[in-house]
Each structure stands twice: as C-alpha cells, then as structure tokens.
Design an enzyme around this catalytic site. Sequence first.
Site, short mmCIF file in Angstrom:
data_model
loop_
_atom_site.label_atom_id
_atom_site.label_comp_id
_atom_site.label_asym_id
_atom_site.label_seq_id
_atom_site.Cartn_x
_atom_site.Cartn_y
_atom_site.Cartn_z
N SER A 1 1.52 -10.98 -0.54
CA SER A 1 0.23 -10.23 -0.46
C SER A 1 -0.23 -9.48 -1.83
CB SER A 1 0.35 -9.12 0.35
OG SER A 1 -0.72 -8.17 0.58
N ASP B 1 -3.71 -12.09 -0.46
CA ASP B 1 -3.62 -12.75 0.68
C ASP B 1 -4.79 -12.80 1.54
OD1 ASP B 1 -2.61 -10.62 1.88
OD2 ASP B 1 -1.22 -11.56 2.94
N ALA C 1 -5.58 2.93 5.77
CA ALA C 1 -6.49 3.67 4.53
C ALA C 1 -6.46 2.63 3.30
CB ALA C 1 -6.10 5.09 3.74
N ASN C 2 -5.31 1.95 3.27
CA ASN C 2 -5.56 0.91 2.33
C ASN C 2 -6.20 -0.48 2.50
OD1 ASN C 2 -4.05 -0.87 4.11
ND2 ASN C 2 -2.05 -0.24 3.46
N ARG D 1 7.71 10.61 3.60
CA ARG D 1 8.31 9.69 3.99
C ARG D 1 8.96 8.35 3.30
NH1 ARG D 1 5.30 5.34 4.08
NH2 ARG D 1 6.31 4.01 5.38
N SER E 1 9.49 4.82 2.23
CA SER E 1 8.70 3.36 2.03
C SER E 1 9.59 2.41 2.83
CB SER E 1 8.57 3.20 0.78
OG SER E 1 8.18 1.72 0.84
N GLY E 2 8.74 1.56 3.66
CA GLY E 2 9.46 0.70 4.40
C GLY E 2 9.43 -0.73 3.57
N ARG F 1 7.64 8.36 -0.38
CA ARG F 1 6.34 8.70 -0.83
C ARG F 1 6.01 9.89 -0.29
NH1 ARG F 1 4.49 3.45 -2.07
NH2 ARG F 1 5.15 1.81 -0.96
P1 NG1 Z 1 5.42 1.45 2.77
O1 NG1 Z 1 5.81 0.95 1.57
O2 NG1 Z 1 6.28 1.71 3.96
O3 NG1 Z 1 4.57 2.55 2.48
C1 NG1 Z 1 2.99 -0.12 2.56
C2 NG1 Z 1 1.95 0.69 2.91
C3 NG1 Z 1 1.48 0.46 4.20
C4 NG1 Z 1 1.66 -1.00 4.72
C5 NG1 Z 1 2.74 -1.70 4.33
C6 NG1 Z 1 3.11 -3.23 4.75
C7 NG1 Z 1 1.08 2.72 1.83
C8 NG1 Z 1 1.11 4.09 1.45
N1 NG1 Z 1 1.98 2.05 2.47
O4 NG1 Z 1 4.14 0.47 3.40
O5 NG1 Z 1 0.25 0.93 4.65
O6 NG1 Z 1 0.61 -1.93 4.20
O7 NG1 Z 1 3.02 -1.52 2.85
O8 NG1 Z 1 2.59 -4.13 3.89
O9 NG1 Z 1 -0.23 2.28 1.56
ZN ZN Z 2 -2.13 -8.60 2.08
#
Ligand code: NG1
Ligand code: ZN
Length: 533
Positions: free
Chosen positions: A66, A284, A377-378, A501, A503-504, A510
């Site tokens: 991505s 992507d 939002a992204n 929270r 991040s995943g 974040r």
């Molecule tokens: P994480 O890393 O969990 O904040 C980020 C984006 C999500 C989503 C995922 C999957 C932010 C703050 N977080 O997640 O919106 O797009 O990646 O790609 O933009």
């Molecule tokens: Zn993407």
Amino acid sequence: GLPVDSIQHLSDEHPKPVDVHFQYGTAGFRTLGTLLDCVLFRVGILAGLRSKKLDGKVIGVMVTASHNPEPDNGVKLVDPRGEMLESSWEAHATALANAADTPSFISALDTFIKNAKIDLSKPARVVYARDTRPSGGALVSALEDGFKAIGVDARNAGVTTTPVLHYLVKAMNTKGTKDEYGEDSEGGYLRKLSGAFKKLVSGKAPLAPLIVDCANGVGAIVGATLAEHLGDTLPIIIENGATTTPGALNNHCGADFVKTQQKLPPSLSSVLKPGQRACSLDGDADRLIYYYLDERSVFHMLDGDKIAALVAAFIVELVKAAGLEGRINVGVVQTAYANGASTKYLSERLPVKCVPTGVKHLHHAAEHYDIGVYFEANGHGTVLFSPETKKQLTSYEPSTPAQSTALGHLNNLMDLINQTVGDALSDMLLVEVVLAHKSYSAVEWDSLYSDKPNRLVKVVVKDRNIFKTEDAERRLVSPPGLQAKIDELVRRYDGGRSFVRPSGTEDVVRVYAEATVKSQADELAFRVAGLVY
Ligand code: NG1
Ligand code: ZN
C-alpha cells in the site's frame, strides 16, 4: 491427504528467516520485502486451503504494501465476496507463517487441517495480483510455489490495484448467477465504472481537467486505461506515474503523504493552479485524498471525512427525490479519527456510527444500513447497498419523472461504486459525479464544514500491548488511571478531544488530539503523548 512430498520439497526452497516474527494484522502480513519469501509460499498454501474450506469458491491474494515505503511489501487474502479474510483465520495465518522449519510447518498444517475440518479433496481456486513494487515479481513466484505444492487452480491477474483484485474475486464468484457483479476482468471493471460514470454525468456541464497524483504506483497504470475509457467526460492529468523509477513509489507523493503532512506533493507545486481540483491515490490505489489551492495559493485538503460528507448528503437527497425516504435508510460509519466537525455535520443529517480502526469493522457496520457510507479520514472507504435495497431500487416504480431520474441515478451509483472495498479510482469518479450534479467547485465542497484543527503523533513505547481501549477506541481501560489523566488534560482545552490507541500496523501508540485552535491541538497532543511515554 496432504501432498507431503511436494510441500516438503518446495517448502525447503522457501525457508523462514530466523529471529523474525510475522503477524497477520489489519493489512495482512507487511514488512520488508526481503523477509517475505517464505510467507508468500505459505500464504499460497493457506489460500488454497481457504478455498477448499469454502467449497472451491475463489479466494483472492494481493501482494502489496500500500502506502508503505518501496522496500516494504505485504500480502493479504480476500474472501469470496471480495471482503477481508475472516478474522478467525488471521491467527491461523500467523501460526503457519511462524513455523520455524519445514517439519514444523507441515505438522502445523496437519493440525490446522484437522481442527478446521478442511476436506482436501475439494477444489481450490485463487486469483492473485501484485502492485508495482520491485520485490513483487519474486514474491509472486514464491506464492505460485505454494499453489503448486497443494494443487490450486490459480489465475494470475498481473499487476493491478488492490480494489481491482477485490472486484475480480467477487465477479468470479458471482459469474453466471443472478447476482453477477460484473465481467471478471480488469477491462470489465473499467467498462462497468466508466459506463456508469458517463450515464451519471450526461447532460451536466463538462468537468474541468482533474490532476491525479498516482504515487508512482499501480494506480497510474490502471488510471491511464480508465482515462482512455472516460475520454472527454472527465479529462484526467496523471502525475507521479513513474512506476519503474527506483525509489519513487510513495516518495513525497500519494494519499498518505498528503494526509499525514497536510501539504501538496512537491512535484505538483508547479502543476496545480489555484482553484483547480487535484487528488492523490496511495501505492495500491485504495485510498483517495482531494485538495486544491485557494486564490492565495494556500493548500486545502479534502480528506476521507469530506468525501463521506459530500457523498452521504448526495445519496440522502437522491433517496428523498426518488420518493424512497423512510423506506431506504442511509447511514455513515466512521472511526475515532474522523474530524469532529465532520461527525457534527453528518450527525445533523443522518445516523452516524463510530467503530474501531480497520476496514473490516467499518465494512461490517456499514452492512447494517440499507445504504451504508463508510470512510476513514485517511481516504479509504466506499458505499454499500444492501441486497434488499438493490432489489428495491431495481424493482421500484417511480410515480413522477423527477422520481424516475433520481432512481436512475441511484441505480447507476450502484454500478459506479466498487462495493467490495475502498477504491480510489471508483471513489474519484463518485466525487466527480457529485461535484457535477451539485455544480460545486472544490471551494464549495470544502465549505460544507470547516475541519477542526488536529494533530496525530506516534509514541514509541516499551510494550504497546498494555494499551487496551473501549468505546470504539476512544477511551483507555488500561493502563489503569491513564484515561482519567487524559480527561483531566482535555478539559483544559477549548473544543478539546483526544484519544490514545495502540497501532495495529506499526509498533507504536498513536495519540490524536483536536482543539478549536491549531496550536492548542498540537499542545494537547504532545501533552497526552507525555502521559503515555
Ligand atoms: P493503525 O496503524 O492501526 O493506526 C493504520 C491506519 C488505519 C488503517 C490501517 C490499515 C491511521 C491513523 N491508521 O492503522 O486507518 O488504514 O492502517 O491500513 O490512519
Ligand atoms: Zn492502500
């Protein structure tokens, strides 16, 4: 039974690097491309098993990282309806990817097949694609070895966007049924989108040329073909289309750059004229951010929240004009990162729900509405029409010419929108349709509401797993006492809102903050970050 010999032989050619732990997260597996060879091989086998488990339905595999830097790569599975892999399989994927060597991989496979009750005699069908990353070709070869090892009827969709791959999965699985989603080829996808677009803008004033920053990624390739299909109906100027220039992908361009830096990609500064619309895709092409320069050449961003506001309000109007108010309910799904001003604007017009980060949460929540609009939002998002709504829209008898027109628009929107996943190119056409119908310039669209000043920061912590949230990630339940301290800080800022929270997708926590004044939003974010650290 399991073709142990063939798996063993091929698995030895794709050894797992020592000291690396892989995790199937919200975006699949994602890390440096050089580390992923064994993961791709194993994912090839897993995709075959997923298809067997689902009685030979087509599973998708997308090789992409991505918006990440060019040396990264990744892989994710797509379920038969074009949706993200079912969550329970994420853990299986992680377990299989981390088996230390061939014998432990085969034994993990064996256990998994028994526990998941997979009938190995079932057929396996997979469609796969990759983005333009230099590491993609070799990783696809490893994936193909996985298909070979377990015996998969695999179709190579080549180099294409993530949303095209999702579309293909759904189109292949519905082929020849009454729910046929579309022709199962990239050409079929482009004809479906461009055909619907042309119907939707026919009779409207011609659209001014749109600048499209393709992040030097695969969106440039599919976007160029789309531009040919659109012809004069939407003149597209592709920028950052250098898909073979080393190091160019996502570098100082693309949707993630624009959203996180809140500024124009430097390469556009000599191209974009004040008042002209432009947009950026990510690597992507599943994220989209619009922007423009005002008459003083000040940059203004129109992000996923602004797209949701534009689109949701338009669909509500069409439903009303078609005479379907009260029979078709439109709703919006957002995450905690949605700008507070967008939530306010939308809540005054239709139901809005907040869910945890991650496309699967948004997608599932949106399925609960008759028409569900979801955007992060992204810039990642789409619109879902429930099967009931689809039936209603195709069979409803309008009683006036105005109702008939609005109904026609709703039906064409169903074709224009890629309902499997967020799709930058489809969303771009959707935005252009609404702008054409409303005769909005970028400035007028922007003035639907004013974004609240905000700040997003990352904090590197020892162990992000101690951070546990509730209320759609808007409040911390652990570490104990921390939320009370955040609340106490937030109270001191006019229009303040902040949340923390883990991040995943990255090993960070974040911190997001909003306030009425920009400097206060920054200060609040950094003070909350200070509490976390
Ligand atoms: P994480 O890393 O969990 O904040 C980020 C984006 C999500 C989503 C995922 C999957 C932010 C703050 N977080 O997640 O919106 O797009 O990646 O790609 O933009
Ligand atoms: Zn993407």
